[in-house]
Design an enzyme around this catalytic site. Structure first.
Site, PDB file in Angstrom:
ATOM      1  CG  ASP A 212      -1.380  -2.482   4.159  1.00  0.00           C
ATOM      2  OD1 ASP A 212      -2.100  -3.451   3.854  1.00  0.00           O
ATOM      3  OD2 ASP A 212      -0.176  -2.397   3.846  1.00  0.00           O
TER       4      ASP A 212
ATOM      5  CE1 TYR B 260      -1.127   2.936  -2.336  1.00  0.00           C
ATOM      6  CE2 TYR B 260      -0.560   1.850  -4.394  1.00  0.00           C
ATOM      7  CZ  TYR B 260      -1.278   1.887  -3.204  1.00  0.00           C
ATOM      8  OH  TYR B 260      -2.156   0.880  -2.912  1.00  0.00           O
TER       9      TYR B 260
END
Length: 420
Positions: free
Chosen positions: A173, A232
């Site tokens: 994103d 992540y």
């Protein structure tokens, strides 16, 4: 018949106005069912507005500066986790180049695996979109010089720029950083060198986008479908009053009322102030770690933590993710602020799963911080999986703290984790 005749005689604009009026009326009459928490911590849990303000009020610039140094190779994750071999944990496995002896026809093309690093602050996400500065755009534009002649002529005839086509392991994103994002492209040209590819992409956006490695792989390689896991890292800056020691008794809250009135006054609604609700202003990193640890080794539907399609449509395997590793720990990052001589105190959250849904990590981070502050039970995240309304989870945490560390193409090794 008379009504139909009258309707046909009306001008189109009247139809539009009537329809708009009906839609506005329906919207006013629509009832929004909010999720109601029934556990003992319901009165201590932040509202969506409070959670949003708490998360976005943090000093994210220091985190962004640290990520920028990581992207450009001026810093290392070893500084964050305290052991020198942390950089060796990153998975660099590439499938063997098992091509048939007869490399003609469709097998004649060459596929390249490209690992890139980019800073999310300068890009509007990965996926190319009109009018937006995305990562995919400069990457495809830079490798356009390696497109074979036939493909180049086809694009020129259509009035299109000569660009390459890349596929990626996972779209990030806007604002999300990546240290080892994996993409690939193919060409029928035989005169392309790895150094030429590196040089072309590195010139596309200096100091913002950097090539980590380029390698020739099998035609069967696909950055997304060949991947077995993604890692992540979320770095959450901690203020002086954000962190508290874990209580020995579950659910026991240690709240300083004076600090609460001063630091959290803006987050309380008028009703809450009148009712005298005392909400926490801090959370325990150890508690966050305990809550996240409950997700490890489980295949669960994370539809309540996703922000892509309607929750009612996210049923079954499309929303199921297997969490290999989910832990949190306290650390420090370099900081130019004179008040942080030894570095800024941060909470690091490491998540490894076979896949992640859109904004899933950010919603999960925000929710676990909220639940840790409220003193929720250890299985609260598992219970939230069964919720039927997305208001049960917190709004997404800021993208500034999120980073795609690496993508794995070999079996996940639990020993190769940053946070043990």
């Amino acid at each position: 018949m008379l009504k139909i005749a009258i309707a046909k005689s009306l001008k189109p604009q009247y139809w539009v106005q009537a329809r708009s009026l009906k839609m506005a009326t329906d919207a006013e009459n629509k009832v929004h069912h909010h999720y109601t928490h029934t556990d003992p911590c319901k009165d201590l849990r932040w509202t969506a507005r409070e959670c949003y303000q708490f998360l976005y009020s943090k000093p994210w610039k220091s985190v962004n500066d640290y990520y920028l140094d990581l992207v450009n190779g001026r810093s290392s994750l070893a500084e964050l986790f305290g052991h020198k071999d942390v950089d060796d944990i990153v998975d660099e496995y590439a499938p063997e180049n098992n091509l048939p002896d007869d490399q003609s026809g469709r097998w004649a093309r060459v596929t390249y695996k490209i690992v890139v690093s980019y800073h999310g602050e300068f890009f509007d996400g990965w996926q190319k979109q009109p009018g937006l500065n995305t990562v995919q755009k400069p990457v495809e534009r830079s490798i356009g010089i390696f497109v074979d002649e036939r493909k180049a002529q086809q694009r020129k005839k259509k009035g299109l720029p000569v660009e390459g086509i890349v596929v990626v392991a996972g779209r990030t994103d806007k604002g999300v950083t990546a240290l080892h994002q994996v993409c690939s492209f193919y060409t029928w040209r035989k005169d392309v060198s790895i150094e030429d590819i590196k040089h072309a992409i590195n010139l596309a956006a200096p100091e913002k986008l950097r090539v980590v490695s380029v390698s020739q792989v099998s035609r069967a390689f696909h950055p997304n479908f060949s991947a077995k896991w993604r890692r992540y890292l979320y770095i959450f800056p901690l203020g002086e009053g954000d962190c508290r020691e874990q209580s020995s008794e579950i659910g026991e809250m240690e709240i300083a009322e004076d600090d609460h009135k001063e630091n959290f006054k803006d987050l309380l609604t008028e009703k809450e102030e009148l009712d005298g609700v005392k909400k926490p202003t801090s959370f325990s990193v150890r508690r966050v770690d305990q809550l996240l640890h409950q997700l490890e080794g489980k295949l669960l539907s994370y539809k309540m933590f996703a922000r892509d399609t309607k929750a009612s449509r996210n049923i079954g395997p499309p929303t199921e993710c297997f969490m290999y590793h989910a832990r949190a720990a306290e650390s420090r990052i370099p900081c130019s602020n004179k008040d942080h001589v030894d570095g800024m105190k941060v909470m690091c959250i490491e998540l490894v799963a076979n896949r992640f849904l859109r904004r899933m990590v950010r919603v999960l981070v925000a929710t676990v911080v909220r639940e840790a502050a409220a003193g929720s039970e250890e299985d609260v995240l598992l219970k939230l999986m069964e919720a039927r309304c997305r208001r049960a989870t917190a709004p997404p945490a800021p993208p500034d703290g999120l980073c795609l560390v690496d993508v794995g193409y070999s079996d996940f090794d639990p020993q190769k984790c940053f946070i043990c």
